[in-house]
Design an enzyme around this catalytic site. Sequence first.
Site, PDB file in Angstrom:
ATOM      1  N   ASP A  10      27.365  53.813  39.030  1.00  0.00           N
ATOM      2  CA  ASP A  10      28.206  52.799  39.676  1.00  0.00           C
ATOM      3  C   ASP A  10      27.296  51.623  40.029  1.00  0.00           C
ATOM      4  OD1 ASP A  10      29.715  51.178  41.270  1.00  0.00           O
ATOM      5  OD2 ASP A  10      30.383  52.764  42.640  1.00  0.00           O
TER       6      ASP A  10
ATOM      7  N   ARG B 241      40.766  31.094  37.025  1.00  0.00           N
ATOM      8  CA  ARG B 241      39.613  32.019  36.976  1.00  0.00           C
ATOM      9  C   ARG B 241      38.596  31.665  38.058  1.00  0.00           C
ATOM     10  NH1 ARG B 241      42.374  34.832  34.647  1.00  0.00           N
ATOM     11  NH2 ARG B 241      42.324  35.552  32.484  1.00  0.00           N
TER      12      ARG B 241
ATOM     13  N   TYR C  33      36.076  34.546  39.289  1.00  0.00           N
ATOM     14  CA  TYR C  33      35.304  34.922  38.099  1.00  0.00           C
ATOM     15  C   TYR C  33      34.290  33.830  37.745  1.00  0.00           C
ATOM     16  CZ  TYR C  33      34.656  36.710  33.308  1.00  0.00           C
ATOM     17  OH  TYR C  33      34.134  37.214  32.136  1.00  0.00           O
TER      18      TYR C  33
ATOM     19  N   LYS D  50      30.282  34.124  37.558  1.00  0.00           N
ATOM     20  CA  LYS D  50      29.592  34.024  36.263  1.00  0.00           C
ATOM     21  C   LYS D  50      28.649  32.808  36.225  1.00  0.00           C
ATOM     22  CE  LYS D  50      31.251  37.697  34.153  1.00  0.00           C
ATOM     23  NZ  LYS D  50      30.387  38.838  33.788  1.00  0.00           N
TER      24      LYS D  50
ATOM     25  N   ILE E 128      37.305  37.861  24.143  1.00  0.00           N
ATOM     26  CA  ILE E 128      36.903  38.954  23.257  1.00  0.00           C
ATOM     27  C   ILE E 128      37.928  40.091  23.360  1.00  0.00           C
ATOM     28  CG2 ILE E 128      35.030  40.548  22.656  1.00  0.00           C
ATOM     29  CD1 ILE E 128      34.264  37.537  22.470  1.00  0.00           C
TER      30      ILE E 128
ATOM     31  N   THR F 156      39.069  43.293  23.987  1.00  0.00           N
ATOM     32  CA  THR F 156      38.623  44.507  24.688  1.00  0.00           C
ATOM     33  C   THR F 156      39.801  45.084  25.470  1.00  0.00           C
ATOM     34  OG1 THR F 156      38.007  43.343  26.719  1.00  0.00           O
ATOM     35  CG2 THR F 156      36.307  43.503  25.016  1.00  0.00           C
ATOM     36  N   PRO F 157      39.675  46.328  25.940  1.00  0.00           N
ATOM     37  CA  PRO F 157      40.764  46.911  26.730  1.00  0.00           C
ATOM     38  C   PRO F 157      41.145  46.076  27.948  1.00  0.00           C
ATOM     39  CG  PRO F 157      39.239  48.617  26.033  1.00  0.00           C
ATOM     40  CD  PRO F 157      38.625  47.321  25.622  1.00  0.00           C
ATOM     41  N   SER F 158      40.156  45.469  28.608  1.00  0.00           N
ATOM     42  CA  SER F 158      40.513  44.674  29.796  1.00  0.00           C
ATOM     43  C   SER F 158      41.275  43.417  29.400  1.00  0.00           C
ATOM     44  CB  SER F 158      39.284  44.328  30.628  1.00  0.00           C
ATOM     45  OG  SER F 158      38.463  43.415  29.946  1.00  0.00           O
TER      46      SER F 158
ATOM     47  N   ARG G 166      44.968  42.276  30.689  1.00  0.00           N
ATOM     48  CA  ARG G 166      45.283  40.944  31.245  1.00  0.00           C
ATOM     49  C   ARG G 166      46.472  40.340  30.519  1.00  0.00           C
ATOM     50  NH1 ARG G 166      39.857  40.843  31.479  1.00  0.00           N
ATOM     51  NH2 ARG G 166      39.409  39.594  29.639  1.00  0.00           N
TER      52      ARG G 166
END
Length: 241
Positions: free
Chosen positions: A56, A142, A145, A149, A178, A180-182, A186
């Site tokens: 974690d 965003r 985020y 970042k 990209i 991806t699962p996330s 979204r």
Amino acid sequence: MKLQKTILITAAAQGIGYATVLRMANAGFQVIATDIDRSKLEALSHVENVHTAFLDVTNGTEIRDFVARQPAIDVLFNCAGIVHSGEVLTVSDEQLNQAWQLNVMSQVHLIQAVLPGMLSRREGCIINMSSVASSVKGVPNRCAYSISKAAVIGLTKSVAADYITQGVRCNAICPGTIETPSLQQRLSDTGDYDAARADFIRRQPMGRIGKPDEIADLVLYLSHATFTTGQIHNIDGGWSA
Ligand code: NAD
């Protein structure tokens, strides 16, 4: 002399982290693939050159203890991160704090854990996951985020500058959108998957969403790119061009 290099990858159970585990293992690296999702990590447990482990990255003590039990780490890929939606008027302190802990402090703690070993060997490569949504480009909705970042870019340049003469390189990767699962999550969360997907594709001048393998290729390149440090590597289908 140690022939096989070791890479530690966070958020390795899916998406970009997962693709990078496979790419680096295939390239001959010994890969320590970490995540909090034990069941998805299981899919990597039988891959040659891959050792999976629960980690974690929001727990600084766990990170320090974990790294102390590992062999010498030559490359660190700080991949873990979370995306929150929202503008400055809607973002909550809780979201900002979560983004800070998972997107920034995790990277700080991992760097603090691996750097002494790299410095003692006068060789090391750190790759931090940032995003085009950062100081590179203003992206609507965003806020938390992008703040976090952008901080990753500051962290990257700071580490690069401090250790540039001691054999340790530090670079940041800034992807566009990209597959991806996330990302899938979204898109679903918008309530209109198809419209949201079309919208994401529209903003990529290349007319498509990026693939995790394309980011994995950049990680492999950076692990060997011995004259590159402190740089922001945009990989976004031309979004920031
Ligand atoms: P993802 O979001 O699909 O998967 C994230 C992984 O992180 C999961 O396996 C999850 O179990 C793990 N994770 C969550 N909390 C954790 C914790 N506390 N400790 C350890 N692991 C934890 O992955 P992705 O979309 O490939 O994103 C990876 C990175 O790339 C993130 O930093 C993200 O911000 C960045 N990024 C992604 C995109 C994109 O479009 N997908 C674009 C730019 C940047």
